[in-house]
Scaffold this motif. Sequence first.
Motif, short mmCIF file in Angstrom:
data_model
loop_
_atom_site.label_atom_id
_atom_site.label_comp_id
_atom_site.label_asym_id
_atom_site.label_seq_id
_atom_site.Cartn_x
_atom_site.Cartn_y
_atom_site.Cartn_z
N ALA A 153 60.28 63.00 55.56
CA ALA A 153 61.09 61.74 55.82
C ALA A 153 61.77 61.34 54.51
CB ALA A 153 60.04 60.80 55.91
N ALA A 154 61.23 61.34 53.23
CA ALA A 154 61.89 61.26 52.02
C ALA A 154 63.20 62.20 51.97
CB ALA A 154 60.98 61.29 50.77
N CYS A 155 63.22 63.59 52.06
CA CYS A 155 64.21 64.45 51.86
C CYS A 155 65.27 64.14 52.73
CB CYS A 155 63.75 65.94 52.08
SG CYS A 155 62.55 66.48 50.67
N LEU A 156 64.92 63.59 54.11
CA LEU A 156 65.97 63.24 55.07
C LEU A 156 66.81 61.94 54.68
CD1 LEU A 156 64.12 64.03 58.42
CD2 LEU A 156 66.01 65.15 57.62
N SER A 157 65.88 61.26 54.26
CA SER A 157 66.48 59.71 53.52
C SER A 157 67.36 60.04 52.44
CB SER A 157 65.24 58.95 53.38
OG SER A 157 65.95 57.81 52.71
N ASN A 158 66.87 61.16 51.53
CA ASN A 158 68.08 61.57 50.48
C ASN A 158 69.35 61.92 50.81
OD1 ASN A 158 68.19 61.57 47.48
ND2 ASN A 158 68.05 63.69 47.75
N HIS A 159 69.34 62.35 51.98
CA HIS A 159 70.55 62.96 52.57
C HIS A 159 71.20 61.90 53.59
CE1 HIS A 159 70.66 67.09 50.92
NE2 HIS A 159 69.14 67.17 51.15
N GLY A 160 70.53 60.80 53.69
CA GLY A 160 71.42 59.73 54.39
C GLY A 160 70.89 59.59 56.15
N VAL A 161 69.70 60.54 56.02
CA VAL A 161 69.34 60.85 57.67
C VAL A 161 68.26 60.01 57.98
CG1 VAL A 161 68.74 62.62 59.41
CG2 VAL A 161 70.40 63.09 57.55
N PRO A 162 68.37 59.14 58.83
CA PRO A 162 67.18 58.23 59.23
C PRO A 162 66.07 59.19 60.03
CG PRO A 162 68.69 57.75 60.71
CD PRO A 162 69.58 58.57 59.77
N SER A 163 64.85 58.50 59.98
CA SER A 163 63.82 59.47 60.76
C SER A 163 62.97 58.06 61.47
CB SER A 163 63.22 60.31 59.95
OG SER A 163 62.45 59.85 58.80
N LEU A 164 61.90 58.47 62.14
CA LEU A 164 60.65 57.84 62.58
C LEU A 164 59.58 58.68 62.66
CD1 LEU A 164 59.58 55.24 64.00
CD2 LEU A 164 60.19 56.44 66.05
N ILE A 165 58.57 58.01 61.73
CA ILE A 165 57.28 58.91 61.66
C ILE A 165 56.21 58.30 62.80
CG2 ILE A 165 55.20 59.18 60.32
CD1 ILE A 165 56.93 59.38 57.95
N LEU A 166 55.66 59.07 63.53
CA LEU A 166 54.85 58.53 64.42
C LEU A 166 53.10 58.80 63.91
CD1 LEU A 166 56.35 59.23 68.00
CD2 LEU A 166 56.30 57.14 66.70
N GLU A 167 52.45 57.96 63.66
CA GLU A 167 51.08 58.27 63.18
C GLU A 167 49.91 57.50 64.10
OE1 GLU A 167 47.72 59.03 61.32
OE2 GLU A 167 49.59 59.98 60.79
N LYS A 168 49.13 58.56 64.28
CA LYS A 168 48.19 58.01 65.40
C LYS A 168 47.03 57.18 64.68
CE LYS A 168 44.72 61.94 64.66
NZ LYS A 168 44.04 63.15 65.14
N SER A 169 46.71 57.03 63.33
CA SER A 169 45.90 56.04 62.90
C SER A 169 46.63 54.86 62.36
CB SER A 169 45.20 56.86 61.50
OG SER A 169 46.08 56.88 60.47
N ASP A 170 45.89 54.17 61.49
CA ASP A 170 46.42 52.78 61.11
C ASP A 170 46.98 52.67 59.66
OD1 ASP A 170 44.07 53.20 59.72
OD2 ASP A 170 43.19 51.17 60.20
N CYS A 171 47.01 54.05 59.00
CA CYS A 171 47.54 54.05 57.68
C CYS A 171 48.25 55.53 57.40
CB CYS A 171 46.45 53.90 56.67
SG CYS A 171 45.07 55.27 56.88
N ILE A 172 49.05 55.72 56.12
CA ILE A 172 49.54 56.85 55.68
C ILE A 172 48.30 57.61 55.19
CG2 ILE A 172 51.76 56.01 55.22
CD1 ILE A 172 50.94 56.33 52.16
N ALA A 173 48.31 59.12 55.36
CA ALA A 173 47.60 59.98 54.77
C ALA A 173 45.99 59.63 55.17
CB ALA A 173 47.52 59.89 53.36
N SER A 174 45.92 59.39 56.34
CA SER A 174 44.41 58.90 57.08
C SER A 174 43.27 60.04 56.56
CB SER A 174 44.49 58.80 58.46
OG SER A 174 44.88 60.11 59.18
N LEU A 175 43.89 61.40 56.57
CA LEU A 175 42.75 62.36 56.09
C LEU A 175 42.32 62.08 54.65
CD1 LEU A 175 41.27 65.02 56.83
CD2 LEU A 175 43.12 66.04 55.79
N TRP A 176 43.04 61.91 53.88
CA TRP A 176 42.72 61.34 52.51
C TRP A 176 41.96 60.26 52.48
CZ3 TRP A 176 43.08 64.44 48.06
CH2 TRP A 176 43.75 65.79 48.34
#
Length: 410
Positions: free
Chosen positions: A34-57
């Motif tokens: 997502a960061a690399c896409l944003s750096n090129h001006g490309v938007p994206s949408l992340i879908l995450e099943k849990s309630d936070c980023i890096a839920s495994l960690w």
Amino acid sequence: MGSCKEQTEDPKPNCEFVSGPIIVGAGPSGLAVAACLSNHGVPSLILEKSDCIASLWQHKTYDRLKLHLPKQFCQLPLMGFPDNFPKYPTKHQFISYLEAYASHFSIKPRFNQAVQNASFDSAYGLWRVQTQDFLYISRWLIVATGENAEPVIPHIHGLDKFQGPIRHTSVYKSGSDFRNQRVLVIGCGNSGMEVSLDLCRYNAIPHMVVRNTVHVLPREMFGFSTFQIGMTLLKWLPVKLVDKILLLVASLTLGNTEQLGLRRPKTGPLELKSATGKTPVLDVGALSQIKSGKIKVVENVKEMTRNGAKFMNGQEKEFDSIILATGYKSNVPTWLKGCDFFTEEGMPKSPCPSCWKGCDGLYTVGFARKGLSGTAYDAVEIAKDIVDQWKTSQDCKKSSTCDPHIILVK
């Protein structure tokens, strides 16, 4: 993003057209791409099943966990670790880095969106991604759920008979819950070794099951990361020779691990990692506890009993608890449908380094079996590949010769 509700004669509720790529998973892989896409001006949408980023960690790692590799090999593209972080950041430091990374690039995943089904609509050339309450549609789909999405629970005869607690390492936090207990740890990878070491801190008696051969290497050699030495040598020497050098130094520093019940594979550690993804154990202290007898190495389990286990060598022992250090697996086959890019085990069929790109706008990040450095490489390549397509689609929209929002929701 535009809503597809207004584009059909028979609209369905909760449907949205995503102008940029849909990314499934808000772990390090999803954040990086997502960061690399944003750096090129490309938007994206992340879908995450849990309630936070890096839920495994955040939810499925033990308290004492640290990165096994130096921080320079674990940073994501475009933003490194803070200078004041130690060489091997802790779990909590790594999580704080990921949170700062998401904030820096204004990445805002949609949480509690578990993808139930994703498939390519060949009639319209678009991906349809269904969660429990929403349908998302896009030209691109990026699978970022990674190799470690779901815990592996092994089939062990009689496991249901055991009367004590059974936990996978995904729910293990600390040895404080097992103080003074006899604990059977099934698995001798990095997690099995570290959990056994952690148990020793609380006067527990861990018995670590060695089910297969395993390479154990020192985390550092001559003051340098073993991984760093290996990667440097690979620039000039073939992998088989590098493996011989690493094993020679490991033998000199660690001794003969086979005498401790830890048989090495015939294939060298780096060659084995490249071929199968099996990571060598980087020792952070468990080996000395094995040598002292505080960690008991035992053979594979034949069957579990009400109060313990019977082993392949005929021995039988009693235990208070069982910890399954049996790793994780991909969950891609459970939700990605009509696609032959992945194996039944949920890994890309294409060999690396080309495993990041499929067909019909499908991409994968974090499946290269090369850790976070592999994730960074995938993210950069995916962004490069999508940016030209994105610019073309935007030019197409401006010229009004085509309308990517005209979608039939069946």
